[in-house]
Design an enzyme around this catalytic site. Structure first.
Site, PDB file in Angstrom:
ATOM      1  N   LYS A 614      17.587  53.623   4.830  1.00  0.00           N
ATOM      2  CA  LYS A 614      17.593  53.977   3.412  1.00  0.00           C
ATOM      3  C   LYS A 614      17.442  52.782   2.478  1.00  0.00           C
ATOM      4  O   LYS A 614      17.898  52.795   1.333  1.00  0.00           O
ATOM      5  CB  LYS A 614      18.880  54.753   3.016  1.00  0.00           C
ATOM      6  CG  LYS A 614      19.215  55.957   3.857  1.00  0.00           C
ATOM      7  CD  LYS A 614      18.068  56.817   4.229  1.00  0.00           C
ATOM      8  CE  LYS A 614      17.416  57.574   3.094  1.00  0.00           C
ATOM      9  NZ  LYS A 614      16.181  58.283   3.571  1.00  0.00           N
ATOM     10  N   THR A 615      16.797  51.759   2.937  1.00  0.00           N
ATOM     11  CA  THR A 615      16.600  50.599   2.065  1.00  0.00           C
ATOM     12  C   THR A 615      15.127  50.427   1.691  1.00  0.00           C
ATOM     13  O   THR A 615      14.759  49.462   1.028  1.00  0.00           O
ATOM     14  CB  THR A 615      17.086  49.304   2.757  1.00  0.00           C
ATOM     15  OG1 THR A 615      16.423  49.207   4.020  1.00  0.00           O
ATOM     16  CG2 THR A 615      18.579  49.277   2.928  1.00  0.00           C
ATOM     17  N   GLY A 616      14.281  51.320   2.190  1.00  0.00           N
ATOM     18  CA  GLY A 616      12.845  51.205   1.914  1.00  0.00           C
ATOM     19  C   GLY A 616      12.061  50.821   3.160  1.00  0.00           C
ATOM     20  O   GLY A 616      10.931  50.323   3.071  1.00  0.00           O
ATOM     21  N   THR A 617      12.637  51.056   4.316  1.00  0.00           N
ATOM     22  CA  THR A 617      11.994  50.614   5.566  1.00  0.00           C
ATOM     23  C   THR A 617      10.674  51.362   5.823  1.00  0.00           C
ATOM     24  O   THR A 617       9.738  50.786   6.354  1.00  0.00           O
ATOM     25  CB  THR A 617      12.934  50.805   6.768  1.00  0.00           C
ATOM     26  OG1 THR A 617      13.353  52.164   6.824  1.00  0.00           O
ATOM     27  CG2 THR A 617      14.149  49.905   6.681  1.00  0.00           C
ATOM     28  N   THR A 618      10.596  52.628   5.427  1.00  0.00           N
ATOM     29  CA  THR A 618       9.356  53.375   5.677  1.00  0.00           C
ATOM     30  C   THR A 618       8.241  52.847   4.770  1.00  0.00           C
ATOM     31  O   THR A 618       7.087  52.738   5.198  1.00  0.00           O
ATOM     32  CB  THR A 618       9.572  54.885   5.414  1.00  0.00           C
ATOM     33  OG1 THR A 618      10.819  55.256   5.985  1.00  0.00           O
ATOM     34  CG2 THR A 618       8.478  55.720   6.019  1.00  0.00           C
ATOM     35  N   SER A 712      22.241  57.201  -0.859  1.00  0.00           N
ATOM     36  CA  SER A 712      20.929  57.672  -0.386  1.00  0.00           C
ATOM     37  C   SER A 712      21.072  58.333   0.986  1.00  0.00           C
ATOM     38  O   SER A 712      20.439  59.347   1.268  1.00  0.00           O
ATOM     39  CB  SER A 712      19.960  56.489  -0.330  1.00  0.00           C
ATOM     40  OG  SER A 712      18.752  56.872   0.256  1.00  0.00           O
ATOM     41  N   LYS A 833      11.134  60.616   1.172  1.00  0.00           N
ATOM     42  CA  LYS A 833      11.295  59.227   0.723  1.00  0.00           C
ATOM     43  C   LYS A 833      11.088  59.183  -0.785  1.00  0.00           C
ATOM     44  O   LYS A 833      10.029  59.602  -1.279  1.00  0.00           O
ATOM     45  CB  LYS A 833      10.272  58.309   1.414  1.00  0.00           C
ATOM     46  CG  LYS A 833      10.311  58.369   2.918  1.00  0.00           C
ATOM     47  CD  LYS A 833      11.599  57.792   3.491  1.00  0.00           C
ATOM     48  CE  LYS A 833      11.737  58.202   4.943  1.00  0.00           C
ATOM     49  NZ  LYS A 833      12.971  57.725   5.558  1.00  0.00           N
TER      50      LYS A 833
HETATM   51  P1  A3P Z   1      15.705  57.576  -1.684  1.00  0.00           P
HETATM   52  O1  A3P Z   1      14.898  58.668  -1.071  1.00  0.00           O
HETATM   53  O2  A3P Z   1      17.162  57.800  -1.605  1.00  0.00           O
HETATM   54  O3  A3P Z   1      15.261  57.260  -3.083  1.00  0.00           O
HETATM   55  P2  A3P Z   1      14.023  54.399   4.239  1.00  0.00           P
HETATM   56  O4  A3P Z   1      12.558  54.508   4.351  1.00  0.00           O
HETATM   57  O5  A3P Z   1      14.541  53.130   4.794  1.00  0.00           O
HETATM   58  O6  A3P Z   1      14.709  55.620   4.739  1.00  0.00           O
HETATM   59  O7  A3P Z   1      14.356  54.308   2.716  1.00  0.00           O
HETATM   60  C1  A3P Z   1      14.110  55.362   1.822  1.00  0.00           C
HETATM   61  C2  A3P Z   1      14.207  54.773   0.440  1.00  0.00           C
HETATM   62  O8  A3P Z   1      13.107  53.922   0.209  1.00  0.00           O
HETATM   63  C3  A3P Z   1      14.098  55.792  -0.637  1.00  0.00           C
HETATM   64  O9  A3P Z   1      15.398  56.234  -0.882  1.00  0.00           O
HETATM   65  C4  A3P Z   1      13.492  55.015  -1.793  1.00  0.00           C
HETATM   66  O10 A3P Z   1      14.403  54.727  -2.795  1.00  0.00           O
HETATM   67  C5  A3P Z   1      13.037  53.712  -1.166  1.00  0.00           C
HETATM   68  N1  A3P Z   1      11.668  53.299  -1.481  1.00  0.00           N
HETATM   69  C6  A3P Z   1      11.295  52.034  -1.737  1.00  0.00           C
HETATM   70  N2  A3P Z   1       9.977  51.985  -1.962  1.00  0.00           N
HETATM   71  C7  A3P Z   1       9.505  53.238  -1.846  1.00  0.00           C
HETATM   72  C8  A3P Z   1       8.197  53.807  -1.984  1.00  0.00           C
HETATM   73  N3  A3P Z   1       7.142  53.063  -2.289  1.00  0.00           N
HETATM   74  N4  A3P Z   1       8.071  55.120  -1.816  1.00  0.00           N
HETATM   75  C9  A3P Z   1       9.146  55.884  -1.520  1.00  0.00           C
HETATM   76  N5  A3P Z   1      10.408  55.399  -1.360  1.00  0.00           N
HETATM   77  C10 A3P Z   1      10.588  54.079  -1.539  1.00  0.00           C
END
Ligand code: A3P
Length: 880
Positions: A614-618, A712, A833
């Site tokens: 949940k830090t933006g890994t995807t 998140s 996301k």
């Molecule tokens: P939220 O959905 O709570 O806002 P992960 O991929 O590690 O699970 O992290 C998901 C989080 O990535 C999302 O949390 C969102 O805030 C963040 N994020 C950062 N850049 C993003 C992007 N370009 N598109 C979508 N989510 C992004």
């Protein structure tokens, strides 16, 4: 060296310290020393009592030398009589330098016997000795006695108090000092004198001491190596000699002529009558073979039995390649007769002993007429031995497919049937060690399919050298035991050809490497070869001699059991070894040689994105995958883009399984494979495992405000219809107390634990150097991914830099940066996301601010230490 136990018994009455005649001056000095020590001791007692806070009523040892003698009468090998102290099973080793030979030999010995230890340099602050009133260490080992006496008074007080309160003993080695000559030196604060740089002969142990457990005293070692021994002199009754020897030199000392043939004490026990601390002092290091036994017994005795090794030693001698050998060096009929005779003799000393013969049927009767007669005679007597398959044509498993391996094994099976060889051990060994480790899954499968095999052995895990670090593991239901080398190879066929000659072999047997393997390892599987039993039958000499020597000098109970029983015993003793730790085959030449050429370390990631979740890994994963020189793993049917190899159940599936997720790069230098599994960040075992396989990998993590991350995650679980998240508010989740339902506590942990960033980062830094770790500010990744991706590329040293400004664009509808597809169209991350949810309520916000406060402070300090920018969100957190 012969065992003369039955001929001459060492008389304890004779075994007394031969104390030096004291001159009046010396008596005065001793008296002053005792007074000074008493004053020091009394004042210390006062200080110690005042400084005592945590351990007010710990059990106190009441030790006298007689206790030991009484213990001896009950059971000579039982050290558990004073063991009611609350201490862990760890050894604290205090060294002047961990790189000195003497320190290394102490640490290597502890590692060889798998004792848990902590090593510290004496010049540093001492570690914490207790945890929740339980002592952490059960023995303290000093590489140097002098270092102990020179400890600053504060550390010395803490150390001594801990040892007294918790009944913890000390082991001390005296290091030879230059420029001291053979003069007497007083030990600061103790009624004890040392004399250094001495040569000794006729070394023998005190048979009456209760310290002996593994060691069997009674023999004399006439020729004692080294001219830098230290001997101990004292009149105080606290000192009890553990060994005595005879001076092998004469010299003048202080106008006084010291005769050779004088009896002196090279190892002494301090029974603790002076300061209530028991000690064993060694006048020479562990390079004298007998001191290994004394050291192990001292650890056992001084820890009140907590560090006792079992006395059972299991021996298995494999003759790997029966029938495989050139004409001229194979066994003939008289050699087989000698083998049977030796086995019968060994059976009387090692109950259950059988030579374990690995056969390659293809080579049956491939020798001269006399050698073929030997083969036939072996078969005729096959029921006297144990047998295992060693691959029909002695093939290297890593070069074969599953079908080829099964075919070979079926031929072996038929051969065994035809020749009435009973193969019932569920044990096999691969020729050249290939396929066992590094693992070739086809070999494991073929073994199971054809032979229902359950046990094997190798000397290659984790590596051949050093031998004392060899370990076992279980893979695909097959138990892999470590194998010991006894110095007998296919080419060592005659005594005179043995590297270094007979003297060298005898040295290995009489206290050297071969002897040590038996002392250190409860389970010993030795590898030998057909040629070692023909010719001058070197192997028979070796094993009969070492068994005699072990029985002469130790109380170890040698025995042999079937391989399956052996394997169960092994993993009962060392359950922590069951799970393998996969190493990188390409970082070790021997492993590359026995790894299938179709496998390639370039098919492993060059960097890992470790999370946390949940830090933006995807988003990062998606942006990286857009790069022309970067390739991600293939998706997993279960965990999608994440492989999740290093944590969880996938790890035991092995390296072949992991590598299948990666493409073969076109250009190994310029192409970058990577993997992203956000669960890696906070898993305890992942850094160690990742480092073992990918020691050079770069590690990337992303940090956002941990409170935001927790929220998140809660929202993520809620949108996945997690019953707990649906039933409880976020505030209820994060504030749940210990008595809450386990599902609620689990959710709480998944929300909060990963956000304790410093704890997790420090664990990664235990394994990976700072230069391999890159921390991304998650807020910046979100607001300015183009800049972030430039930084990431620089960190990875990717050339030429890819310009993300053309490929990423802010999407007002999504509220995040997305991939540019065309002028009008963007490709954004899925609905999961960048979710839309209500802001966190103030009570949770405030609660989490407090919850993470200390960790956030520590994080900012760590980032500064790592020369890393403190992100905006952290600066703001710290301001509040
Ligand atoms: P939220 O959905 O709570 O806002 P992960 O991929 O590690 O699970 O992290 C998901 C989080 O990535 C999302 O949390 C969102 O805030 C963040 N994020 C950062 N850049 C993003 C992007 N370009 N598109 C979508 N989510 C992004």
């Amino acid at each position: 060296m012969l065992c003369r136990r039955h001929v001459e018994k060492f008389k304890s009455a004779v075994f007394r310290l031969t104390w030096r005649r004291c001159s009046v001056t010396r008596l005065l000095i001793v008296a002053v020393a005792i007074c000074a020590f008493s004053i020091f001791y009394l004042s210390y007692r006062l200080v110690a009592t005042q400084t005592s806070t945590r351990t007010q009523n710990p059990p106190r040892p009441s030790i006298s030398c007689r206790d030991g003698l009484q213990a001896m009468r009950h059971n000579p090998n039982d050290h558990t009589l004073h063991s009611n102290f609350r201490t862990g099973k760890k050894v604290l080793v205090l060294v002047e330098s961990p790189y000195s030979d003497s320190a290394k030999s102490i640490l290597n010995t502890l590692e060889a016997v798998r004792m848990d230890y902590k090593v510290e340099t004496v010049w540093k602050n001492l570690p914490m000795f207790t945890h929740h009133d339980k002592g952490k260490f059960s023995v303290v080992v000093f590489e140097s006695l002098v270092a102990y006496t020179r400890l600053d008074s504060w550390n010395r007080q803490i150390m001594d108090k801990y040892c007294k309160d918790y009944g913890v003993g000390m082991i001390m080695f005296v290091q030879p000092m230059e420029n001291v000559g053979t003069d007497y030196v007083s030990v600061l604060g103790f009624p004890l004198e040392l004399q250094q740089n001495i040569r000794l002969k006729d070394y023998q142990l005190d048979t009456t001491s209760s310290i002996w457990r593994i060691t069997r005293p009674g023999e004399i070692i006439h020729s004692v190596p080294g001219d830098d021994w230290t001997v101990f002199h004292s009149n105080h009754s606290s000192y009890q000699p553990l060994a005595k020897a005879v001076l092998a030199q004469s010299f003048w000392d202080d106008q006084e002529y010291i005769d050779d043939n004088m009896t002196v004490v090279p190892v002494v026990r301090d029974c603790g009558l002076i300061d209530n601390i028991q000690r064993v002092l060694f006048g020479h290091g562990l390079d004298f073979w007998l001191h290994h036994l004394l050291f192990l017994d001292s650890l056992s005795f001084l820890s009140g039995g907590k560090l006792s090794l079992s006395l059972d030693r299991y021996i298995q001698v494999d003759i790997d390649d029966i029938f495989v050998g050139q004409t001229g060096i194979r066994m003939e009929k008289p050699d087989v007769e000698a083998l049977i005779d030796a086995q019968t003799r060994l059976q009387s000393q090692v109950p259950g002993f059988h030579f374990n013969l690995g056969f390659s049927g293809y080579y049956y009767k491939h020798g001269s007429e006399a050698e073929n007669e030997g083969d036939e005679y072996l078969i005729k007597n096959s029921n006297k031995f144990w047998w295992f398959d060693h691959m029909f044509q002695h093939e290297q498993a890593h070069k074969r497919t599953l079908e080829e391996l099964e075919k070979s094994m079926l031929k072996s099976y038929a051969f065994a049937k035809e020749h009435n060889i009973v193969v019932s051990q569920q044990y096999a060994v691969a020729p050249h060690h290939s396929g066992v480790y590094p693992v070739h899954d086809s070999l494991y499968d073929a073994w199971k399919n054809v032979w229902d095999m359950r046990v094997t052995s190798t000397e290659e895990y984790p590596r051949l050298h050093p031998f004392w670090r060899r370990r076992g593991f279980i893979h695909r239901g097959i138990m892999v035991l470590p194998r010991m080398t006894c110095g007998l190879f296919t080419h060592t066929i005659m005594m005179e050809n043995y590297p270094g000659g007979k003297e060298h072999l005898d040295h290995s047997i009489q206290g050297g490497e071969l002897f040590e393997t038996i002392i250190y390892n409860p389970v010993n599987i030795y590898m030998t070869h057909l040629s070692n039993y023909g010719n001058d039958r070197l192997a028979l000499y070796t094993f009969e001699s070492v068994v005699k020597f072990v029985q002469c000098w130790t109380n170890l109970k040698l025995q042999q059991v079937l391989p399956m029983q052996l394997a169960f015993k092994y993993f009962d003793l060392f359950p922590e070894e069951k799970e393998p730790i996969w190493q990188n085959p390409c970082s070790y030449k021997r492993h590359i040689e026995i790894w299938a050429t179709s496998k390639d370390c370039n098919r492993l990631p060059k960097f890992l994105v470790i999370g946390p979740q949940k830090t933006g890994t995807t988003a990062l994963y998606t942006f990286l995958a857009m790069h022309p020189a970067i390739m991600s793993n293939y998706p997993s049917p279960e965990t999608f883009e994440e492989v999740q190899f290093f944590n969880g159940k996938n790890y035991i599936k092995g390296l072949d399984w992991y590598m299948e997720f990666f493409p073969i790069p076109n250009n190994a230098t310029s192409d970058f494979l990577f993997e992203k599994s956000a669960t890696y960040f906070d898993n305890e075992r992942v850094p160690m495992r990742a480092h073992a396989l990918l020691p050079k990998a770069k590690i990337i993590c992303i940090l956002i405000n941990p409170a935001k991350r927790a929220y998140s995650w809660y929202q993520h679980m809620k949108s996945h219809q997690d019953a707990t998240a649906l039933n409880y508010t976020f505030y209820e989740v994060i504030t749940a107390t210990e008595d809450a339902p386990s599902s609620l506590l689990d959710l709480k942990a998944r929300c909060l634990q990963p956000g304790l960033y410093v704890q997790h980062l420090l664990r990664w830094l235990d394994y990976f150097p700072t230069r391999q770790l890159f921390i991304i500010d998650g807020e910046q990744l979100r607001s300015d991914p183009v800049l972030t991706m430039t930084h990431v590329q620089r960190f990875l040293h990717i050339q030429p830099l890819y310009n993300y400004s053309q490929s990423l664009r802010y999407d007002p509808k999504k509220g995040f940066f997305c991939q540019v597809v065309s002028e009008e169209k963007n490709k954004c991350l899925g609905r999961g996301k960048g979710r839309v949810y209500l802001p966190m309520e103030p009570a949770s916000d405030e609660y989490l601010r407090q919850y993470y406060k200390q960790d956030n402070i520590a994080l900012s300090k760590l980032l500064l230490r790592l020369n890393h920018r403190v992100p905006q969100w952290l600066q703001e957190e710290l301001r509040n």
